[in-house]
Motif scaffolding. Structure first.
Motif, PDB file in Angstrom:
ATOM      1  N   GLY A 102     -41.346 -39.730 -15.158  1.00  0.00           N
ATOM      2  CA  GLY A 102     -40.516 -38.543 -15.157  1.00  0.00           C
ATOM      3  C   GLY A 102     -39.027 -38.806 -15.116  1.00  0.00           C
ATOM      4  N   ILE A 103     -38.626 -40.061 -14.935  1.00  0.00           N
ATOM      5  CA  ILE A 103     -37.195 -40.371 -14.855  1.00  0.00           C
ATOM      6  C   ILE A 103     -36.555 -40.383 -16.239  1.00  0.00           C
ATOM      7  N   ALA A 104     -37.129 -41.149 -17.145  1.00  0.00           N
ATOM      8  CA  ALA A 104     -36.582 -41.253 -18.504  1.00  0.00           C
ATOM      9  C   ALA A 104     -37.734 -41.524 -19.466  1.00  0.00           C
ATOM     10  N   ASN A 105     -38.725 -40.650 -19.448  1.00  0.00           N
ATOM     11  CA  ASN A 105     -39.909 -40.846 -20.279  1.00  0.00           C
ATOM     12  C   ASN A 105     -39.530 -40.877 -21.761  1.00  0.00           C
ATOM     13  N   GLY A 106     -40.135 -41.808 -22.483  1.00  0.00           N
ATOM     14  CA  GLY A 106     -39.887 -41.917 -23.908  1.00  0.00           C
ATOM     15  C   GLY A 106     -38.625 -42.680 -24.263  1.00  0.00           C
ATOM     16  N   LEU A 107     -37.884 -43.139 -23.267  1.00  0.00           N
ATOM     17  CA  LEU A 107     -36.652 -43.887 -23.519  1.00  0.00           C
ATOM     18  C   LEU A 107     -36.815 -45.323 -23.056  1.00  0.00           C
ATOM     19  N   VAL A 108     -35.985 -46.204 -23.559  1.00  0.00           N
ATOM     20  CA  VAL A 108     -36.080 -47.617 -23.180  1.00  0.00           C
ATOM     21  C   VAL A 108     -35.013 -47.992 -22.167  1.00  0.00           C
ATOM     22  N   GLU A 109     -34.201 -47.046 -21.745  1.00  0.00           N
ATOM     23  CA  GLU A 109     -33.180 -47.344 -20.756  1.00  0.00           C
ATOM     24  C   GLU A 109     -33.153 -46.275 -19.670  1.00  0.00           C
ATOM     25  N   ILE A 110     -32.604 -46.676 -18.533  1.00  0.00           N
ATOM     26  CA  ILE A 110     -32.481 -45.803 -17.376  1.00  0.00           C
ATOM     27  C   ILE A 110     -31.015 -45.812 -16.940  1.00  0.00           C
ATOM     28  N   GLY A 111     -30.516 -44.663 -16.558  1.00  0.00           N
ATOM     29  CA  GLY A 111     -29.192 -44.597 -15.968  1.00  0.00           C
ATOM     30  C   GLY A 111     -29.259 -44.997 -14.510  1.00  0.00           C
ATOM     31  N   VAL A 112     -28.569 -46.062 -14.147  1.00  0.00           N
ATOM     32  CA  VAL A 112     -28.626 -46.570 -12.775  1.00  0.00           C
ATOM     33  C   VAL A 112     -27.203 -46.707 -12.223  1.00  0.00           C
ATOM     34  N   MET A 113     -27.044 -46.410 -10.948  1.00  0.00           N
ATOM     35  CA  MET A 113     -25.755 -46.587 -10.279  1.00  0.00           C
ATOM     36  C   MET A 113     -25.988 -47.123  -8.882  1.00  0.00           C
ATOM     37  N   LEU A 114     -24.915 -47.584  -8.265  1.00  0.00           N
ATOM     38  CA  LEU A 114     -24.955 -48.140  -6.917  1.00  0.00           C
ATOM     39  C   LEU A 114     -24.236 -47.193  -5.958  1.00  0.00           C
ATOM     40  N   PRO A 158     -32.811 -37.287 -19.324  1.00  0.00           N
ATOM     41  CA  PRO A 158     -33.173 -38.302 -18.336  1.00  0.00           C
ATOM     42  C   PRO A 158     -32.429 -38.077 -17.027  1.00  0.00           C
ATOM     43  N   LEU A 159     -32.992 -38.599 -15.960  1.00  0.00           N
ATOM     44  CA  LEU A 159     -32.394 -38.503 -14.637  1.00  0.00           C
ATOM     45  C   LEU A 159     -31.802 -39.857 -14.254  1.00  0.00           C
TER      46      LEU A 159
END
Length: 851
Positions: free
Chosen positions: A307-319, A259-260
Motif C-alpha cells: 500500500g505504500i507505493a504499489n506498482g512502482l519500483v521506488e519509494i519516497g524515503v526521508m530521515l 505513493p506515500l
C-alpha cells in the motif's frame, strides 16, 4: 586557527568596513565573525541589518587582508556568502571586538534561510540523560531548526518569530547572549523550562494523560493514525509495515493512487527497504532532509510495505528532520542514551509521513484547524503550542543520470519546499556577469495552474514561494495569495512588473492581472512552454537565444493550441516554435488526462487499428463511441508528450484510468525499470530506436513534426504477441527518447545553418534546455541528454527547481525581467516602463543572436 597575528601594539593599525550579503542571518554568522576576529587579533564590531551583515575591523594590515578568505573558509554550515566588500575606514581606537544589536530602517536586501534539519550536536543534547534538554522536542541551535516557517518579518530576530511568546529562562538567555556558545542568537532557542510544550489528544481535542511521545508511539503501533504537528504543517502518521493501517489511511484520506512517503530512523534503516547511491545518501543527510525517491530493494519479501507505493519500483524515503520525529524512534528503542542508534543502527520501525491536506486543500498548520479538518482521518493528535506562521510541505527529489555533457548522477527536484524555500536562486552562476541589464527590472510571476509556485526577482536573485499545489479550489488559491503576500513582506519586494501564464482561466493569471491593474504596473503573459525553457535561461543568466525541448502533459500555446511536445528557440524578447510532436486527438478534452484509455484509443485510430479499441478498452464506458469522437473535426488535438505516455500505458493495459495526472506515466516507467532491473538494459540503435519514425515529415510550409506512429505500431504488435509489458514499455521508452533526440539534432542542424544570425563567438557546445515534467522520467532524461551531448550539444535540466510546473514561475519571471529590461534599453537606461497594461511574449526577432 592560531593567534600568531594577534598584537597588543596600536602602531600601524588600519581599519576596514566590510559588507557581507547572502544567507547570513540566523545561521550563526556573527559569532563566526567574532571568533575569526579574535583569532586574527582584530578589534571592532559586527551587526545585522536589512542588507545582510556589517562589520567594522581594526588591526594590522596583514590580518585585515586575511579576513575575507578566512571568513569564506570557515563560514557556518547553513550560510551562503554572495558578496564580500571591504573598504578603508577610519580607526576608532577600539580595544575589543563585540557583537552589536541588529539595525533597522533601510530596505531589505538580505534573505531568510530555509528551515534546516536538526543537527547532530542538538541530537546529542536531546539524548543525553544528564542534559537539561533530555528528550526535549524543540531543541535547536544556530546551525539547525525552523526559520522560514516561524518568521513573519526581517531582521530575523526573536520578536519577529512565533517564539516571541516564550521568554527565555536564565539558562537559555545565558546561551543566547554568549558569542562563543552554539546557541548565540538562536532565535528559537528554548528548553523544557521556558519553551513550547507537547500535548497528545483524542480526535475531539481532549488531552490524554501521560507522556505525549510515548502515547503517540503506542497509538501508531496499535494501528491507529496520528496527526502530528511538524515544522511546516501537520503530517498523518501510521505504521508503514501495517497494511491495515496504510489501507485505512488511504481510505480516509481518499488517496488511492499517489505513493506515500515513509520515514526511517537513519540511512542504515532506509537501506533495509531501498537501494541508495552516494548522491541519494548525501541528499537524505543534507540540511534540507528532503524526501528522496529511491529504488526498492529487489529482495523485499512479497507484500512488504503493502500500500505504500504499489506498482512502482521506488519509494519516497526521508530521515527525521525535527526533534519530534527522532523522539518517536528513540521511544521505540526504549530511550537509549547517546546517538549511536540514530547514526548507525538499523531500526525496523518505518513510519508513513504524508502531508495532512485533505481533499487537495492546503496543508493544515494550526491546532484547532487540525481538529476540525482532520478529525475524520486521524484517531489521535500529537500537537504543540508553537505557531506555524508559514505552511511548507516536504521537498521531493530523485537522482538521475544526466549527460551535461559528461555523465553524472545529479538531483532532479520534483517539489521544492521545506529546506529549500525561500532561499534565492542566483540568476546566473556569476551574478556580476549575467547578461540582463544591470539597471534591472524586478518582476513578480504568479506561475501555472498545476503544482503552483510563485517567483519574484530582486536584483541578481529570484525567490520562489514554497510549493502551493494545484489551484483547483478556493483554499489553495487563497494559499497562493498568502504566500505571495508573505514573501513580498518578508523580503520587502517591490515588483516593477508582473508575469503570468497565457491561459486566461488560471487563477494565477487572473491574480496577476488584478495586481498589475491595482498597481498600474505592466504585465507580460508568457506562453507555458517558453517559460519552461526560461527556467534554464534564468539559472544561467542567459538572454541570448536558447534552444529547448519542453515536454509535459499540457500547456496553452499561442492562439489556443494545446501544446506539450515542443522544440523551441527562446530569447529575451520572444520565442519561435521550431518543431513539435505530431498532434493526436484529445477525445473528451480534459477528461482524457484522467482517462488514459481515451488517449490509447486515439492512437489506435491514428495507426489504423480502431478494431482493437473493443478488445483493449471494451470495459470502459463509451468505448464503442470513442472512435467517432477521435475522428470528429470538433475534437481538439494536442502535441503533449505526457498524453503520448498515457496512450502507451493504456495500450499495454498498465493504467486505463488515473486520478492523478502522473499516475500512468509513473507506472509505465516503473514497468520498464522493473524489467531492466531483472533482465538488463534494453539497448537500441538509432534506426531501430526511431521505429521508422518520420524524423521531419512535413509539407514545405508546415511546422516540422516528429511522427511516432511506427513506435506505436510496434507497441501494439508487442501486446498482441504477448511480449512482457515491462519489455515493451522499456523498448518504447528508449525508442521514444532516441527518436526525439535524433529528430532534435537534425532539426537544430537545419536551424543553425539557415534561420539565425550568429554574432560574436558561438559556444562550442550550444545549450539545449530539457524541461517540462516529462524530464522527471529517468530514461528520457538520460537517453536524450546522452544523445545530444554526443552530437556536440550541452543539454541542461533545471538544477535548482523542478523541470515541471513546480519551477515554471522562475522562467516566467526571468523572461518578463529580460523583456522589460530590453524595452528599457531601447529607450534609455532609466526610462520608465511602458504604461500599457498587458503584453504578450511574441515571435522571436530574427536578428537575435543564437548562442
Amino acid at each position: 586557527m592560531t593567534k600568531e597575528l594577534q598584537t597588543s601594539a596600536h602602531d600601524n593599525r588600519e581599519a576596514r568596513v566590510v559588507r557581507v550579503t547572502g544567507l547570513v542571518q540566523g545561521v550563526g554568522f556573527r559569532p563566526t565573525v567574532y571568533r575569526i576576529a579574535l583569532a586574527l587579533g582584530l578589534t571592532g564590531f559586527v551587526f545585522n541589518d536589512e542588507a545582510g551583515v556589517g562589520i567594522h575591523l581594526e588591526g594590522p594590515r596583514e590580518a585585515l587582508e586575511r579576513f575575507p578568505k578566512v571568513l569564506l573558509d570557515e563560514k557556518p554550515p547553513l550560510a551562503r556568502i554572495d558578496t564580500i566588500e571591504m573598504h578603508p575606514a577610519e580607526c576608532q581606537g577600539l580595544e575589543d571586538f563585540s557583537i552589536t544589536a541588529s539595525r533597522a530602517g533601510g530596505h531589505v536586501t538580505t534573505a531568510i534561510t530555509a528551515d534546516a534539519a536538526t543537527c547532530n550536536a542538538c541530537f546529542a543534547d536531546m539524548f543525553d540523560p544528564k542534559g537539561r534538554r533530555w528528550r526535549y522536542a524543540f531543541t535547536n541551535c544556530t546551525h539547525c531548526g525552523p526559520r522560514f516557517t516561524i518568521t513573519h518579518s526581517l531582521p530575523y530576530d526573536r520578536p519577529q518569530t512565533s517564539m516571541a511568546r516564550f521568554p527565555m529562562c536564565p539558562d537559555c538567555l545565558r546561551e543566547y547572549e554568549d558569542p562563543l556558545d552554539r546557541r548565540f542568537h538562536a532565535q528559537p532557542n528554548a528548553c523544557p523550562v521556558c519553551g513550547p510544550k507537547l500535548v497528545f489528544t483524542d480526535a475531539a481535542g481532549r488531552a490524554i494523560a501521560g507522556d505525549p511521545v510515548e502515547n503517540a508511539l503506542r497509538s501508531i503501533l496499535a494501528g491507529e493514525i496520528v496527526a502530528m504537528k511538524g515544522i511546516g504543517g501537520f503530517h498523518l502518521v501510521c505504521d508503514a509495515r501495517s497494511a491495515q493501517a496504510v489501507a485505512r489511511l488511504r481510505a480516509r484520506k481518499h488517496r488511492d493512487e499517489k505513493p506515500l512517503a515513509i520515514m526511517a530512523a537513519n540511512v542504515a534503516s532506509a537501506q533495509t527497504v531501498v537501494q541508495l547511491n552516494d548522491e541519494e545518501k548525501r541528499l537524505l543527510l543534507s540540511p534540507a532532509h528532503p524526501i528522496v525517491l529511491a529504488r526498492k530493494r529487489s529482495d523485499l519479501p512479497e507484500g512488504a510495505l503493502s500500500g505504500i507505493a504499489n506498482g512502482l519500483v521506488e519509494i519516497g524515503v526521508m530521515l527525521p528532520y525535527a526533534p519530534l520525529h527522532a523522539l518517536l524512534f528513540h521511544e521505540y528503542l526504549g530511550r537509549p542514551a547517546g546517538t549511536d542508534w540514530l547514526e548507525h543502527q538499523a531500526i525496523d520501525l518505518l513510519l508513513v509521513m504524508t502531508s495532512a491536506n485533505p481533499g487537495g486543500e492546503p496543508l493544515v498548520t494550526a491546532n484547532d484547524e487540525a481538529l476540525a479538518r482532520l478529525g475524520h482521518i486521524a484517531d489521535r493528535f500529537l500537537m504543540h503550542n508553537r505557531d506555524i506562521l508559514v505552511r511548507c510541505d516536504d521537498s521531493v527529489v530523485r537522482v538521475a543520470k544526466v549527460h551535461e555533457p559528461a555523465p553524472c548522477l545529479r538531483p532532479v527536484w520534483v517539489r521544492r519546499a521545506r529546506g529549500l524555500a525561500p532561499e534565492a536562486v542566483m540568476l546566473g552562476d556569476n551574478p556580476n556577469a549575467r547578461e540582463a541589464d544591470e539597471a534591472g527590472v524586478d518582476v513578480l510571476a504568479l506561475g501555472p495552474y498545476l503544482k503552483n509556485t510563485a517567483a519574484a526577482t530582486r536584483g541578481h536573485e529570484a525567490f520562489l514561494t514554497q510549493h502551493i499545489g494545484d489551484l483547483e479550489n478556493a483554499a489553495t488559491a487563497e494559499a497562493l495569495e498568502e504566500a505571495v503576500e508573505h514573501l513580498s513582506a518578508i523580503l520587502e519586494l517591490e515588483p516593477q512588473a508582473y508575469a503570468a501564464d497565457c491561459h486566461p482561466d488560471f487563477f494565477s493569471t487572473r491574480l496577476a492581472e488584478r495586481l498589475a491593474r491595482d498597481t498600474g504596473k505592466p504585465l507580460l503573459k508568457v506562453p507555458h512552454h517558453a517559460a519552461h525553457v526560461g527556467v534554464v535561461m534564468a539559472e544561467l543568466g542567459r538572454t541570448s537565444t536558447t534552444f529547448g525541448l519542453a515536454l509535459d502533459g499540457v500547456g496553452l500555446g499561442p492562439e489556443g493550441g494545446i501544446w506539450g511536445g515542443e522544440l523551441l528557440a527562446v530569447s529575451a524578447t520572444g520565442f519561435e516554435r521550431l518543431g513539435a510532436l505530431r498532434e493526436i486527438a484529445l477525445p473528451g478534452g480534459d477528461r482524457a488526462a484522467r482517462e488514459p484509455w481515451r488517449m490509447g484509443a486515439a492512437v489506435l485510430v491514428d495507426i489504423g487499428r480502431a478494431d482493437l479499441i473493443e478488445p483493449f478498452f471494451g470495459t470502459m464506458p463509451h468505448a464503442g463511441a470513442i472512435a467517432a469522437l477521435v475522428r470528429s473535426p470538433l475534437t481538439r488535438r494536442t502535441s503533449a508528450a505526457g498524453r503520448y505516455f498515457d496512450a502507451a500505458a493504456a495500450i499495454l493495459g498498465i493504467t486505463l484510468v488515473q486520478h492523478d495526472e502522473a499516475t500512468a506515466a509513473m507506472h509505465f516507467e516503473a514497468a520498464a525499470a522493473d524489467y531492466e532491473r531483472r533482465s538488463g538494459p534494453v539497448v537500441l540503435e538509432s534506426e531501430s530506436a526511431a521505429g521508422g519514425a518520420a524524423l521531419s515529415q512535413r509539407a514545405p510550409l508546415d511546422l516540422p513534426r516528429l511522427d511516432l506512429r511506427k513506435l506505436y505500431i510496434e507497441l501494439v504488435q508487442a501486446r498482441l504477441a504477448g511480449v512482457e509489458p515491462g519489455l515493451a514499455a522499456a523498448t518504447f521508452l528508449h525508442g521514444f527518447a532516441l527518436s526525439l533526440a535524433d529528430w532534435t539534432i537534425a532539426r537544430l542542424a537545419e536551424v543553425r545553418s539557415s534561420s539565425y544570425v550568429t554574432t560574436g563567438t558561438a559556444p562550442s557546445r550550444p545549450i539545449v534546455a530539457l524541461t517540462g515534467g516529462c524530464f522527471l522520467n529517468r530514461v528520457l532524461l538520460s537517453d536524450v541528454s546522452e544523445r545530444l551531448a554526443a552530437a556536440g550539444y550541452a543539454p541542461r535540466v533545471p538544477q535548482s527547481v523542478p523541470p515541471g510546473d513546480g519551477g515554471l514561475a522562475l522562467g516566467e519571471a526571468w523572461l518578463a525581467k529580460c523583456f522589460f529590461e530590453a524595452h528599457r534599453r531601447t529607450a534609455s537606461a532609466h526610462a520608465p516602463l511602458p504604461t500599457d497594461p498587458e503584453y504578450g511574449f511574441g515571435p522571436i526577432s530574427k536578428t537575435d543572436a543564437f548562442a
